[in-house]
Design a protein around this motif. Structure first.
Motif, PDB file in Angstrom:
ATOM      1  N   LEU A 159       1.917   3.260  -6.602  1.00  0.00           N
ATOM      2  CA  LEU A 159       0.606   3.202  -7.255  1.00  0.00           C
ATOM      3  C   LEU A 159      -0.547   3.245  -6.258  1.00  0.00           C
ATOM      4  O   LEU A 159      -1.702   3.346  -6.647  1.00  0.00           O
ATOM      5  CB  LEU A 159       0.485   1.902  -8.071  1.00  0.00           C
ATOM      6  N   ALA A 160      -0.223   3.159  -4.987  1.00  0.00           N
ATOM      7  CA  ALA A 160      -1.273   3.023  -3.970  1.00  0.00           C
ATOM      8  C   ALA A 160      -2.130   4.277  -3.875  1.00  0.00           C
ATOM      9  O   ALA A 160      -1.634   5.391  -4.028  1.00  0.00           O
ATOM     10  CB  ALA A 160      -0.637   2.734  -2.622  1.00  0.00           C
TER      11      ALA A 160
ATOM     12  N   GLY B 271       0.810  -1.214   0.000  1.00  0.00           N
ATOM     13  CA  GLY B 271       0.000   0.000   0.000  1.00  0.00           C
ATOM     14  C   GLY B 271       0.844   1.264   0.000  1.00  0.00           C
ATOM     15  O   GLY B 271       2.015   1.265  -0.399  1.00  0.00           O
TER      16      GLY B 271
ATOM     17  N   ALA C   9       2.692  -4.496 -10.481  1.00  0.00           N
ATOM     18  CA  ALA C   9       1.324  -4.921 -10.768  1.00  0.00           C
ATOM     19  C   ALA C   9       0.802  -4.537 -12.138  1.00  0.00           C
ATOM     20  O   ALA C   9      -0.379  -4.607 -12.384  1.00  0.00           O
ATOM     21  CB  ALA C   9       0.373  -4.381  -9.707  1.00  0.00           C
TER      22      ALA C   9
ATOM     23  N   CYS D 124      -2.490  -6.758  -5.682  1.00  0.00           N
ATOM     24  CA  CYS D 124      -1.334  -7.448  -5.089  1.00  0.00           C
ATOM     25  C   CYS D 124      -1.734  -8.077  -3.757  1.00  0.00           C
ATOM     26  O   CYS D 124      -1.131  -9.060  -3.328  1.00  0.00           O
ATOM     27  CB  CYS D 124      -0.175  -6.483  -4.897  1.00  0.00           C
ATOM     28  N   GLY D 125      -2.729  -7.520  -3.094  1.00  0.00           N
ATOM     29  CA  GLY D 125      -3.230  -8.108  -1.847  1.00  0.00           C
ATOM     30  C   GLY D 125      -4.231  -9.233  -2.090  1.00  0.00           C
ATOM     31  O   GLY D 125      -4.814  -9.755  -1.150  1.00  0.00           O
TER      32      GLY D 125
ATOM     33  N   SER E 264      -6.003  -4.702  -0.806  1.00  0.00           N
ATOM     34  CA  SER E 264      -5.074  -4.079  -1.752  1.00  0.00           C
ATOM     35  C   SER E 264      -5.248  -2.568  -1.656  1.00  0.00           C
ATOM     36  O   SER E 264      -6.374  -2.084  -1.507  1.00  0.00           O
ATOM     37  CB  SER E 264      -5.372  -4.520  -3.187  1.00  0.00           C
ATOM     38  N   GLY E 265      -4.146  -1.851  -1.805  1.00  0.00           N
ATOM     39  CA  GLY E 265      -4.209  -0.393  -1.705  1.00  0.00           C
ATOM     40  C   GLY E 265      -4.654   0.287  -2.989  1.00  0.00           C
ATOM     41  O   GLY E 265      -4.718   1.511  -3.061  1.00  0.00           O
ATOM     42  N   CYS E 266      -4.949  -0.492  -4.024  1.00  0.00           N
ATOM     43  CA  CYS E 266      -5.518   0.039  -5.268  1.00  0.00           C
ATOM     44  C   CYS E 266      -6.152  -1.136  -5.993  1.00  0.00           C
ATOM     45  O   CYS E 266      -6.197  -2.247  -5.465  1.00  0.00           O
ATOM     46  CB  CYS E 266      -4.446   0.727  -6.122  1.00  0.00           C
TER      47      CYS E 266
ATOM     48  N   ASN F  92      -5.070  -2.962  -8.278  1.00  0.00           N
ATOM     49  CA  ASN F  92      -4.163  -3.919  -8.915  1.00  0.00           C
ATOM     50  C   ASN F  92      -4.102  -5.298  -8.270  1.00  0.00           C
ATOM     51  O   ASN F  92      -3.558  -6.232  -8.844  1.00  0.00           O
ATOM     52  CB  ASN F  92      -2.759  -3.333  -8.996  1.00  0.00           C
TER      53      ASN F  92
END
Ligand code: SF4
Length: 381
Positions: free
Chosen positions: A217-218, A211, A380, A255-256, A249-251, A253
């Protein structure tokens, strides 16, 4: 073998390549897939450079045909080192472990609270293989973090106990090939390292991408929300509910891995009272297990500072209503699906007046007003 799956902002389920891939064709098949991606993948737009997009542009049947053709030529080539690699023959290729499905039969919070710390850890963190009697234990890394002292301590534990250590995709470690007799002393050693809390892989064990802490990108502080959710579940007495995974995920994308979690969140910039504010989209019902995949469905948007309350409500309802052994997804279907359960938290989707509640306009772990400043990144894409 499955290929061309991917999460990101547009998740695609992986496609089955064929009914069965013989082990002596495994490497040739992998290379054939790479060659097809190399020859036909999008090299002009990095946002479209992944194989999942070839499924959209070329069609999965065409892709399969090209992969099989490449494989045929590879295997027929006089110079291709066919068969099973020598290292595999020497070291074997037994499965590395079991799936990542979270067991739903982990008891209830009331049961855990009545136990002493070792019993609690034993019940919550130790996994006994039902088929072949293996014993494994999770060590919990809160927010997926580990200090150098813990890392060194864990390495010493590995040497002293003669066990294997694996990293789980819920950001913990699992110690494998243990014996029952080793468990009390292992618990004592992990306690000294601060890694014997009984939350590993339970509701409080929230997974988040880096994040806005470190990712360009977050749009939100996903780790801050993960911490807040863990604390809120703790306060509500729900932290040890089993069978529910929470990913952030912080956006968009992913990743989380929010798409494949029971409760998933991705960060959004929201606007309220003429100001930007940190927010999240909540998804429910994602899973990947037993040869099937289901992406989570949108349940509700939320202010970042109310996402934890939403989790407490949903996990509380799941814990109260689920039948013995019922998974989160099964319960969700029975409860009417993501949209229906989303109505349970819809009232939380409002931002109060910024003068009365300025904290709604400041993200977790930040000191100043929220501002979504997205920069360049390789992550990402
Ligand atoms: S790009 Fe990935 S790591 Fe960065 S905030 Fe988005 S999901 Fe998280």
């Amino acid at each position: 073998m499955f290929f061309a799956g991917g999460l990101g902002a547009n998740p695609h389920p992986a496609q089955a390549l064929e009914e069965f891939t013989p082990r002596d064709q495994l490497l040739a098949t992998l290379e054939a897939i790479l060659r097809v991606q190399n020859n036909h993948g999008n090299r002009d737009n990095k946002l479209r450079a992944r194989m999942k997009w070839l499924v959209d542009t070329m069609g999965v049947e065409e892709l399969r045909e090209r992969i099989f053709k490449e494989r045929k030529f590879l295997i027929a080539s006089a110079t291709y080192p066919a068969g099973v690699p020598r290292v595999v023959d020497e070291r074997g290729d037994a499965p590395a472990g079991v799936g990542t499905e979270v067991p739903a039969d982990l008891g209830s919070p009331v049961e855990f609270r009545a136990l002493d710390p070792f019993q609690k850890w034993n019940l919550a963190n130790v996994v006994r293989g039902r088929a072949n009697g293996t014993v494994s234990a999770y060590t919990w890394c809160r927010l997926g973090d580990i200090t150098t002292a813990q890392f060194r301590g864990l390495a010493q534990v590995q040497r002293d106990f003669g066990v294997e250590v694996r990293i789980t995709n819920r950001q913990n470690f699992v110690l494998r090939a243990l014996t029952e007799e080793q468990l009390p002393s292992l618990f004592a050693r992990l306690s000294q390292l601060g890694m014997a809390e009984s939350g590993a892989e339970l509701a409080r064990d929230v997974v988040a991408c880096p994040g806005a802490d470190t990712c360009n990108l977050a749009v939100t502080q996903s780790r801050g929300l993960a911490d807040d959710i863990g604390n809120a579940l703790e306060d509500a007495g729900l932290s040890e509910v089993g069978g529910v995974r929470i990913n952030i995920s912080g956006c968009t994308n992913s990743c989380g891995q929010h798409h494949i979690s029971d409760i998933g969140f991705f960060g959004l910039e929201r606007r309220a009272h003429g100001r930007p504010a940190p927010g999240y989209q909540m998804l429910l019902g994602g899973r990947v297990a037993n040869m099937e995949i289901q992406f989570g469905e949108k349940a509700s948007k939320l202010p970042a500072k109310r996402a934890s309350e939403a989790v407490v409500r949903v996990v509380g309802k799941f814990a109260a209503e689920r039948d013995a052994g019922e998974t989160f997804s099964q319960w969700l279907d029975r409860a009417g699906g993501a949209k229906q359960v989303g109505t349970l938290v819809a009232d939380l989707d409002n931002f109060p007046d910024p003068d009365e509640h300025p904290e709604f306009y400041i993200d977790f772990d930040e000191t100043g007003p929220y501002e979504a400043a997205v920069g360049d990144s390789e992550c990402a894409t």
